[in-house]
Design a protein around this motif. Structure first.
Motif, mmCIF file in Angstrom:
data_model
loop_
_atom_site.group_PDB
_atom_site.id
_atom_site.type_symbol
_atom_site.label_atom_id
_atom_site.label_comp_id
_atom_site.label_asym_id
_atom_site.label_seq_id
_atom_site.Cartn_x
_atom_site.Cartn_y
_atom_site.Cartn_z
ATOM 1 N N VAL A 131 -3.495 -2.450 -8.391
ATOM 2 C CA VAL A 131 -4.685 -3.305 -8.449
ATOM 3 C C VAL A 131 -5.922 -2.615 -7.873
ATOM 4 N N ALA A 132 -5.718 -1.522 -7.152
ATOM 5 C CA ALA A 132 -6.843 -0.775 -6.580
ATOM 6 C C ALA A 132 -6.336 0.595 -6.157
ATOM 7 N N SER A 133 -7.240 1.572 -6.167
ATOM 8 C CA SER A 133 -6.834 2.914 -5.760
ATOM 9 C C SER A 133 -8.036 3.715 -5.286
ATOM 10 N N ALA A 134 -7.745 4.731 -4.511
ATOM 11 C CA ALA A 134 -8.796 5.621 -4.022
ATOM 12 C C ALA A 134 -8.216 7.013 -3.837
ATOM 13 N N THR A 135 -9.021 7.997 -4.162
ATOM 14 C CA THR A 135 -8.640 9.389 -3.972
ATOM 15 C C THR A 135 -9.759 10.112 -3.232
ATOM 16 N N TYR A 136 -9.392 10.851 -2.199
ATOM 17 C CA TYR A 136 -10.300 11.717 -1.454
ATOM 18 C C TYR A 136 -9.802 13.134 -1.669
ATOM 19 N N HIS A 137 -10.707 14.038 -2.059
ATOM 20 C CA HIS A 137 -10.275 15.409 -2.327
ATOM 21 C C HIS A 137 -11.370 16.394 -1.936
ATOM 22 N N SER A 189 -4.538 21.027 4.697
ATOM 23 C CA SER A 189 -4.703 22.443 4.420
ATOM 24 C C SER A 189 -4.935 23.118 5.763
ATOM 25 N N TRP A 190 -4.969 24.431 5.752
ATOM 26 C CA TRP A 190 -5.129 25.159 7.000
ATOM 27 C C TRP A 190 -6.191 26.229 6.838
ATOM 28 N N ASP A 191 -7.132 26.253 7.791
ATOM 29 C CA ASP A 191 -8.142 27.301 7.882
ATOM 30 C C ASP A 191 -8.498 27.382 9.366
ATOM 31 N N PHE A 192 -7.811 28.184 10.104
ATOM 32 C CA PHE A 192 -7.879 28.300 11.564
ATOM 33 C C PHE A 192 -7.204 27.130 12.264
ATOM 34 N N SER A 193 -7.214 25.957 11.647
ATOM 35 C CA SER A 193 -6.491 24.787 12.143
ATOM 36 C C SER A 193 -6.266 23.846 10.961
ATOM 37 N N PRO A 194 -5.301 22.937 11.071
ATOM 38 C CA PRO A 194 -5.036 22.028 9.957
ATOM 39 C C PRO A 194 -6.143 20.971 9.824
ATOM 40 N N TYR A 195 -6.385 20.540 8.583
ATOM 41 C CA TYR A 195 -7.374 19.498 8.312
ATOM 42 C C TYR A 195 -6.962 18.741 7.059
ATOM 43 N N LEU A 196 -7.391 17.492 6.955
ATOM 44 C CA LEU A 196 -7.102 16.651 5.800
ATOM 45 C C LEU A 196 -7.881 17.171 4.594
ATOM 46 N N SER A 197 -7.164 17.515 3.520
ATOM 47 C CA SER A 197 -7.835 18.043 2.332
ATOM 48 C C SER A 197 -7.665 17.160 1.100
ATOM 49 N N HIS A 198 -6.698 16.250 1.117
ATOM 50 C CA HIS A 198 -6.473 15.381 -0.041
ATOM 51 C C HIS A 198 -5.758 14.118 0.415
ATOM 52 N N ALA A 199 -6.160 12.980 -0.127
ATOM 53 C CA ALA A 199 -5.489 11.716 0.177
ATOM 54 C C ALA A 199 -5.589 10.787 -1.019
ATOM 55 N N GLU A 200 -4.546 10.009 -1.213
ATOM 56 C CA GLU A 200 -4.531 8.984 -2.249
ATOM 57 C C GLU A 200 -4.003 7.700 -1.634
ATOM 58 N N ILE A 201 -4.659 6.596 -1.964
ATOM 59 C CA ILE A 201 -4.253 5.273 -1.489
ATOM 60 C C ILE A 201 -4.175 4.376 -2.711
ATOM 61 N N ARG A 202 -3.072 3.647 -2.837
ATOM 62 C CA ARG A 202 -2.918 2.748 -3.976
ATOM 63 C C ARG A 202 -2.420 1.408 -3.473
ATOM 64 N N ILE A 203 -3.069 0.332 -3.917
ATOM 65 C CA ILE A 203 -2.646 -1.024 -3.578
ATOM 66 C C ILE A 203 -1.967 -1.601 -4.814
ATOM 67 N N VAL A 220 0.853 -1.187 0.000
ATOM 68 C CA VAL A 220 0.000 0.000 0.000
ATOM 69 C C VAL A 220 0.891 1.239 0.000
ATOM 70 N N GLU A 221 0.640 2.107 -0.964
ATOM 71 C CA GLU A 221 1.319 3.393 -1.040
ATOM 72 C C GLU A 221 0.268 4.470 -0.824
ATOM 73 N N TYR A 222 0.640 5.563 -0.196
ATOM 74 C CA TYR A 222 -0.352 6.598 0.112
ATOM 75 C C TYR A 222 0.307 7.962 0.189
ATOM 76 N N THR A 223 -0.530 8.952 0.072
ATOM 77 C CA THR A 223 -0.143 10.318 0.384
ATOM 78 C C THR A 223 -1.350 10.994 1.016
ATOM 79 N N ALA A 224 -1.107 11.939 1.862
ATOM 80 C CA ALA A 224 -2.192 12.692 2.498
ATOM 81 C C ALA A 224 -1.689 14.112 2.725
ATOM 82 N N LEU A 225 -2.516 15.061 2.352
ATOM 83 C CA LEU A 225 -2.146 16.470 2.462
ATOM 84 C C LEU A 225 -3.092 17.209 3.394
#
Length: 141
Positions: free
Chosen positions: A104-110, A83-97, A76-81
């Motif tokens: 063989v599989a992947s997912a992106t949250y944005h 962003s900041w608006d008064f406090s940090p929060y998850l704004s983007h993520a990618e997961i790849r198997i 499993v490979e991934y990245t997660a970014l």
């Protein structure tokens, strides 16, 4: 008129999140995955949330930093970014198997527009990524 404005506002806020998933094939015999730790990711609980997602679907996990253990058929490979608006929060993520170097599989949250006015942008990693993991692993029983 009031209802139209409320419905329109709800649609605008709901359109702020984009999820794109290519799920694991139902025929995959995925029982164990190795997660390649990404030191560039600063979302502290991201790996834990992924591990919980795999375990919820009966898949054991282990992590590695450099070279994958020899028993790792699926990595499993991934990245997660954040962003900041008064406090940090998850704004983007990618997961790849990956199996044998092939995805063989992947997912992106944005969060489109980094979430804009959507108050849901400050939800925790688990609230955002659990549904993505469930879609990614929907074929695994």
């Amino acid at each position: 008129m009031k209802h139209t404005v409320i419905i329109g506002a709800a649609l605008v806020l709901a359109a702020c999140t984009s999820v794109n998933v290519k799920p694991v094939n139902r025929s995959a015999a995925m029982k164990h995955v190795c997660i390649h730790l990404n030191p560039a990711v600063k979302v502290d609980d991201f790996v834990l949330v992924m591990e919980d997602g795999f375990q919820r679907h009966g898949i054991s996990t282990e992590t590695f930093a450099d070279k994958a253990p020899e028993n790792c058929r699926y990595q499993v490979e991934y990245t997660a970014l954040r962003s900041w608006d008064f406090s940090p929060y998850l704004s983007h993520a990618e997961i790849r198997i990956v199996e044998g170097g092939m995805s063989v599989a992947s997912a992106t949250y944005h969060l489109n527009g980094k979430g804009g006015l959507d108050l849901g942008k400050w939800k925790g990693t688990k609230a955002k990524i659990d549904p993505v993991m469930d879609q990614l692993l929907a074929g695994i029983h």
